[in-house]
Design a protein around this motif. Sequence first.
Motif, short mmCIF file in Angstrom:
data_model
loop_
_atom_site.label_atom_id
_atom_site.label_comp_id
_atom_site.label_asym_id
_atom_site.label_seq_id
_atom_site.Cartn_x
_atom_site.Cartn_y
_atom_site.Cartn_z
N VAL A 64 2.44 -4.72 -6.15
CA VAL A 64 3.60 -4.42 -6.56
C VAL A 64 4.49 -5.70 -6.85
N TYR A 65 4.18 -6.83 -6.06
CA TYR A 65 5.17 -7.95 -6.09
C TYR A 65 5.02 -8.79 -7.29
N GLU A 66 3.55 -8.69 -7.89
CA GLU A 66 3.06 -9.62 -8.78
C GLU A 66 3.42 -8.84 -10.14
N SER A 67 3.99 -8.01 -10.08
CA SER A 67 4.26 -7.08 -11.75
C SER A 67 5.58 -7.83 -12.22
N SER A 68 5.53 -8.11 -13.36
CA SER A 68 6.91 -8.67 -13.96
C SER A 68 7.98 -7.87 -13.87
N LYS A 69 7.98 -6.42 -13.72
CA LYS A 69 8.78 -5.53 -13.55
C LYS A 69 9.77 -5.64 -12.10
N TYR A 70 8.85 -6.19 -11.02
CA TYR A 70 9.41 -6.25 -9.97
C TYR A 70 10.62 -7.25 -9.95
N GLU A 71 10.21 -8.51 -10.51
CA GLU A 71 11.46 -9.50 -10.81
C GLU A 71 12.32 -9.06 -11.76
N GLU A 72 12.08 -8.23 -12.76
CA GLU A 72 13.15 -7.74 -13.78
C GLU A 72 14.10 -6.68 -12.83
N TYR A 73 13.39 -5.93 -11.87
CA TYR A 73 14.50 -4.97 -11.32
C TYR A 73 15.12 -5.74 -10.41
N TYR A 74 14.67 -6.78 -9.47
CA TYR A 74 15.40 -7.49 -8.60
C TYR A 74 16.60 -8.37 -9.21
N SER A 75 16.27 -8.58 -10.45
CA SER A 75 17.28 -9.67 -11.23
C SER A 75 18.42 -8.57 -11.85
N THR A 76 18.15 -7.44 -12.13
CA THR A 76 18.98 -6.55 -12.90
C THR A 76 19.87 -6.00 -11.92
N TYR A 77 19.36 -5.61 -10.59
CA TYR A 77 20.07 -4.83 -9.55
C TYR A 77 20.30 -5.34 -8.35
N GLU A 78 19.71 -6.50 -8.11
CA GLU A 78 19.91 -7.44 -7.10
C GLU A 78 19.45 -6.61 -5.63
N ARG A 79 18.27 -5.79 -5.92
CA ARG A 79 17.72 -5.01 -4.73
C ARG A 79 16.18 -5.02 -4.84
N ASP A 80 15.60 -5.06 -3.78
CA ASP A 80 14.27 -4.76 -3.53
C ASP A 80 13.74 -3.50 -4.21
N LYS A 131 0.80 -1.24 0.07
CA LYS A 131 -0.20 -0.17 -0.06
C LYS A 131 0.81 1.30 0.08
N ARG A 132 1.85 1.07 0.49
CA ARG A 132 3.05 2.36 0.71
C ARG A 132 3.70 2.84 -0.41
N PHE A 133 3.74 1.92 -1.60
CA PHE A 133 4.38 2.09 -2.86
C PHE A 133 3.82 3.04 -3.45
N PRO A 134 2.44 2.96 -4.08
CA PRO A 134 1.81 3.97 -5.07
C PRO A 134 1.80 5.51 -4.33
N THR A 135 1.70 5.44 -2.91
CA THR A 135 1.60 6.67 -2.26
C THR A 135 3.04 7.34 -2.28
N LEU A 136 3.97 6.70 -2.05
CA LEU A 136 5.35 7.03 -2.26
C LEU A 136 5.68 7.85 -3.63
N PHE A 137 4.85 7.13 -4.55
CA PHE A 137 5.13 7.86 -5.92
C PHE A 137 4.19 9.28 -6.20
N ALA A 138 3.17 9.18 -5.20
CA ALA A 138 2.39 10.58 -5.19
C ALA A 138 3.33 11.61 -4.50
N ALA A 139 4.09 11.32 -3.71
CA ALA A 139 5.08 12.40 -2.97
C ALA A 139 6.17 12.56 -3.91
N VAL A 159 1.31 -1.27 -11.86
CA VAL A 159 0.57 -1.24 -10.52
C VAL A 159 -0.86 -0.47 -10.65
N ILE A 160 -0.19 0.82 -10.97
CA ILE A 160 -1.49 2.10 -10.79
C ILE A 160 -2.49 1.69 -12.15
N HIS A 161 -1.98 1.37 -13.22
CA HIS A 161 -2.87 1.14 -14.56
C HIS A 161 -3.45 -0.28 -14.61
N GLY A 162 -3.23 -1.20 -13.55
CA GLY A 162 -4.09 -2.32 -13.58
C GLY A 162 -3.23 -3.46 -14.26
#
Length: 418
Positions: free
Chosen positions: A361-377, A303-311, A353-356
Amino acid sequence: MNHAMQAVSLLLASMFQGRHPDRLRSSFMFAGPGEPIALARMGTEVNYDSKALLQAALYVRRHGSPHLRSLSMDEVNSRLKRFISDHYYLLAEQAFGVRFSCSYDEHLSADTKERLANAAGASALFVEPRQIVLFPLIPIASDAAFDSSRFFICSPPALADQLTAHQVHTDLVPDSFPPVREWDGIRHSPTSWLGVEAPTLDAAKQIRAAVLGAVALLPHRSERYMFSGRKMFGGYTSFDDRCTISFGDPHTPPLMESLVLDASDREWLSVLAEKLVSPSNEHRRQMRALEYYYRAWAPDPVKRFPTLFAAIDAIFGDASQATQAVVDAVGPVMGPEYTSERIRLILRLRASVIHGGAPNVYESSKYEEYYSTYERDPVRDFELIVARCLQQVVFPAVMSERPHTHADLIFQHTGKVV
């Protein structure tokens, strides 16, 4: 231009005695000047033309007290009608018991309209009201009181002095919530008080959010979202022409380690106080960003993730080129490790996440792509990005993140610097 006179003329032009399908009926009792409404013995009815009342509300919203601009049009309409019921005695000699088919504006004399305009100019329609709202804080302590025109933070023993400075005099129990002696219900013990001076409760809550959003930047990044099971409470006590007490949700999450504000925090608190009252659009965007950051403090990471983007959008976003604006702004703050490609991937994760594209966030393919590329959550990465950006942009060179509470112990046992 006499804005109060113009507003009164528009308001009276919306008022009629006769009923009509396009008019809003308002029946009320009215008393004489200085008499409590409970002693009112006379009643009357005013019928407001909807379109004409809208014009009066729009005018007052533009030219009246600034706090009206944060209210809905329905609420402004209600306050205009309440003003008439509270001051009908000024009209009564020429309107009560007298039949006329035209509007009140056409019927009343210039002297009567001038008296009503004077009352409007001295009312909350044109003079911004002030009330003090006290918010009890639990995991935040104050070793040195800070006071400004819009807010103060203090320990319970310092509360009486702070309220006196803001022209509030009451029989206090400062180490208790509610902090008033005339209370027979349950009491809680706050660690410190956040006091806000504002025209309305909603405005006070906005300032609370900006202040506590700034406070949320202080804990070490590993402790900012580390919460305990400690017992929490919330609510507020407000002081204007009367004292109002309300219990509710706590104002901060239950931090594992309490946060202490002391004299070293005065510099950034002073910057915050100046920006809260600044008319600058840039400073207003920064305060909105702090409000969003506050909203993101307590929720879980999903729930925190999209609100941080608003900030981050509030502080850096450009409506015409939002992605590029964020990329250009974040890079210099975070350093070369955070390339434009890395930041863009986080932005694409947000979009999915925002556009459906994914329910969280954890179910997005981009989450795994980011983890794989940068080894960070990417969620924790973005938490760090937003905090650093707010620290450096809103409080340049005056705010420092606290060291980890147990940094020495962690280094002693692991050899790691946190």
